[in-house]
Design a protein around this motif. Structure first.
Motif, PDB file in Angstrom:
ATOM      1  N   VAL A 188       0.866  -0.991  -0.080  1.00 14.03           N
ATOM      2  CA  VAL A 188      -0.062  -0.279  -0.292  1.00 14.03           C
ATOM      3  C   VAL A 188       1.079   1.018   0.071  1.00 14.03           C
ATOM      4  O   VAL A 188       0.585   2.281  -0.427  1.00 14.03           O
ATOM      5  CB  VAL A 188      -0.943  -0.144   0.976  1.00 14.03           C
ATOM      6  CG1 VAL A 188      -1.349   1.823   1.181  1.00 14.03           C
ATOM      7  CG2 VAL A 188      -1.864  -1.210   1.109  1.00 14.03           C
ATOM      8  N   TYR A 189       1.877   1.350   0.595  1.00  8.85           N
ATOM      9  CA  TYR A 189       3.172   2.422   0.634  1.00  8.85           C
ATOM     10  C   TYR A 189       4.450   2.004   0.038  1.00  8.85           C
ATOM     11  O   TYR A 189       4.559   3.230  -0.226  1.00  8.85           O
ATOM     12  CB  TYR A 189       3.021   2.942   2.539  1.00  8.85           C
ATOM     13  CG  TYR A 189       1.969   3.899   3.297  1.00  8.85           C
ATOM     14  CD1 TYR A 189       1.275   4.886   3.389  1.00  8.85           C
ATOM     15  CD2 TYR A 189       0.774   2.312   4.572  1.00  8.85           C
ATOM     16  CE1 TYR A 189       0.124   4.690   3.444  1.00  8.85           C
ATOM     17  CE2 TYR A 189      -0.325   2.507   4.315  1.00  8.85           C
ATOM     18  CZ  TYR A 189      -0.747   3.736   4.511  1.00  8.85           C
ATOM     19  OH  TYR A 189      -2.054   4.635   5.067  1.00  8.85           O
ATOM     20  N   MET A 190       4.876   1.955  -0.067  1.00  7.46           N
ATOM     21  CA  MET A 190       5.891   1.424  -0.646  1.00  7.46           C
ATOM     22  C   MET A 190       6.140   1.998  -2.306  1.00  7.46           C
ATOM     23  O   MET A 190       7.027   2.186  -2.226  1.00  7.46           O
ATOM     24  CB  MET A 190       6.352  -0.723  -0.403  1.00  7.46           C
ATOM     25  CG  MET A 190       7.796  -0.518  -0.357  1.00  7.46           C
ATOM     26  SD  MET A 190       8.382   0.536   1.422  1.00  7.46           S
ATOM     27  CE  MET A 190      10.283   0.668   0.664  1.00  7.46           C
ATOM     28  N   PHE A 191       4.881   1.558  -2.938  1.00 10.54           N
ATOM     29  CA  PHE A 191       4.720   1.432  -4.094  1.00 10.54           C
ATOM     30  C   PHE A 191       5.001   3.130  -4.037  1.00 10.54           C
ATOM     31  O   PHE A 191       5.669   3.561  -4.929  1.00 10.54           O
ATOM     32  CB  PHE A 191       3.646   0.420  -4.977  1.00 10.54           C
ATOM     33  CG  PHE A 191       4.127   1.253  -6.665  1.00 10.54           C
ATOM     34  CD1 PHE A 191       5.204   0.176  -6.899  1.00 10.54           C
ATOM     35  CD2 PHE A 191       3.805   1.789  -6.709  1.00 10.54           C
ATOM     36  CE1 PHE A 191       5.235   0.232  -8.258  1.00 10.54           C
ATOM     37  CE2 PHE A 191       3.411   1.933  -8.622  1.00 10.54           C
ATOM     38  CZ  PHE A 191       4.563   1.265  -8.930  1.00 10.54           C
ATOM     39  N   PRO A 192       4.121   3.779  -3.406  1.00 14.20           N
ATOM     40  CA  PRO A 192       3.884   4.976  -3.945  1.00 14.20           C
ATOM     41  C   PRO A 192       5.372   6.000  -3.742  1.00 14.20           C
ATOM     42  O   PRO A 192       5.021   6.482  -3.617  1.00 14.20           O
ATOM     43  CB  PRO A 192       2.678   5.651  -2.580  1.00 14.20           C
ATOM     44  CG  PRO A 192       2.056   3.998  -3.147  1.00 14.20           C
ATOM     45  CD  PRO A 192       2.614   3.152  -2.816  1.00 14.20           C
ATOM     46  N   LEU A 193       5.366   5.315  -2.213  1.00  8.20           N
ATOM     47  CA  LEU A 193       6.899   5.937  -2.020  1.00  8.20           C
ATOM     48  C   LEU A 193       7.944   5.251  -2.824  1.00  8.20           C
ATOM     49  O   LEU A 193       8.773   6.654  -3.007  1.00  8.20           O
ATOM     50  CB  LEU A 193       7.125   5.549  -0.286  1.00  8.20           C
ATOM     51  CG  LEU A 193       8.733   5.931   0.614  1.00  8.20           C
ATOM     52  CD1 LEU A 193       7.403   6.841   0.908  1.00  8.20           C
ATOM     53  CD2 LEU A 193       8.524   4.732   1.842  1.00  8.20           C
TER      54      LEU A 193
END
Lengths: 158, 165
Positions: free
Chosen positions: B23-28
């Motif tokens: 959920v967060y790693m890709f956008p980060l």
């Protein structure tokens, strides 16, 4: 009128429906305009902030850096606002419940506030107290990078 | 093993799948790719403008080139590292997009241009870099760099755009 009602009105206005009905390629052009604006703005902020931190183009006085990047900063900001509005208006209501959308604009408000007060005040004087210059550079850079980060997150949580 | 099979393997690997579904790693990683872009290309933009005589023309080129170099290279390192991760996460789709290969092609050309500039001119910048109007070949290198990196960004932005279609 509440904010949600305003967003609804914007989206369903003749202009909102007109922009929303344009070709998908137009969206890609808008996003490219947004990126171009971001590069111009962030690079200008970075160069000035690095100078405040005592890094980057250290041999150039801060006022000189500030003066030579001002046009690019404003060109970037104009591109960002125009393309941003055109991206936002046709889908306004879908941003309303997005936490990153609001985070972005809180950070943007803070970044602009710092830019027009502290940053300008410090940048107008070359002989500053070093800690104040460094703090201002660090703060301004963090806020602008925060705006970019939050902006990138919006699309993933729509 | 063909290129497409290799991409599929990366895509379906545990690492690739975890990245894609996080959920967060890709956008980060996307965010870091974007910040790296603003740092590296933004600063390179100032170097190119100096070569064209449009930014701080009274400042010797070496005084723009040398202090910005670590930041430029740092930015490019972030872009490459995050770019590889983004590719691994979505390799199966990206490998089918011609625009991805255009992007790689433009990066290669921009790299050759930078290398040529560095070997032919960058090393003795002290000899020619003090004038406000620089040799034609130098201005040409600056213009080429601006054009090619712009094309890289355009092709790059079209990748996710065309992936969703």
């Amino acid at each position: 009128m509440s904010v949600l009602e305003l967003f609804k009105a914007l989206q369903s206005s003749a202009f909102g429906r007109f922009v929303g009905g344009l070709d998908h390629l137009f969206c890609a052009v808008l996003e490219l305009g947004h990126i171009a604006g971001m590069i111009l703005l962030l690079a200008s902020v970075l160069l000035t902030s690095l100078n405040l931190l005592g890094l980057g183009l250290r041999s150039v006085p801060l006022t000189e850096i500030q003066r030579s990047t001002r046009k690019l900063f404003w060109t970037g900001l104009t591109l960002l606002v125009v393309s941003g509005l055109l991206i936002f208006i046709p889908a306004a209501t879908s941003y309303y419940s997005n936490d990153f959308f609001w985070a972005k604009f809180i950070l943007l408000g803070l970044a602009l506030l710092v830019y027009f007060t502290l940053y300008r005040w410090v940048a107008a004087r070359d002989s500053n107290q070093i800690w104040l210059a460094k703090a201002t550079g660090g703060l301004a850079l963090s806020l602008w990078l925060g705006v970019a980060f939050a902006g990138r997150f919006i699309g993933f949580f729509a | 093993m063909s290129l497409v099979e290799f991409a599929q393997l990366l895509n379906d690997s545990e690492f690739g799948t975890a990245l894609r579904e996080s959920v967060y790693m890709f956008p980060l990683i996307e965010g870091l790719h974007l910040i790296g872009l603003a740092v590296a290309l933004g600063l390179l933009f100032f170097v190119d403008l100096r070569l064209l005589g449009l930014f701080l023309p009274q400042l010797p080129v070496g005084q723009v080139l040398h202090p910005l170099r670590p930041w430029l290279l740092g930015g490019f390192l972030i872009i490459f590292a995050t770019g590889i991760l983004l590719f691994v996460a979505t390799a199966a789709k990206i490998i089918t997009l011609p625009v991805f290969f255009y992007k790689l092609g433009f990066i290669a050309l921009a790299g050759i241009n930078a290398l040529w500039f560095e070997l032919k001119w960058g090393r003795d910048v002290g000899h020619w870099g003090n004038e406000s109007t620089l040799p034609v070949a130098v201005r040409f290198a600056g213009f080429t760099s601006l054009t090619l990196w712009s094309l890289v960004v355009i092709a790059g932005r079209l990748i996710p755009y065309l992936s969703y279609q």
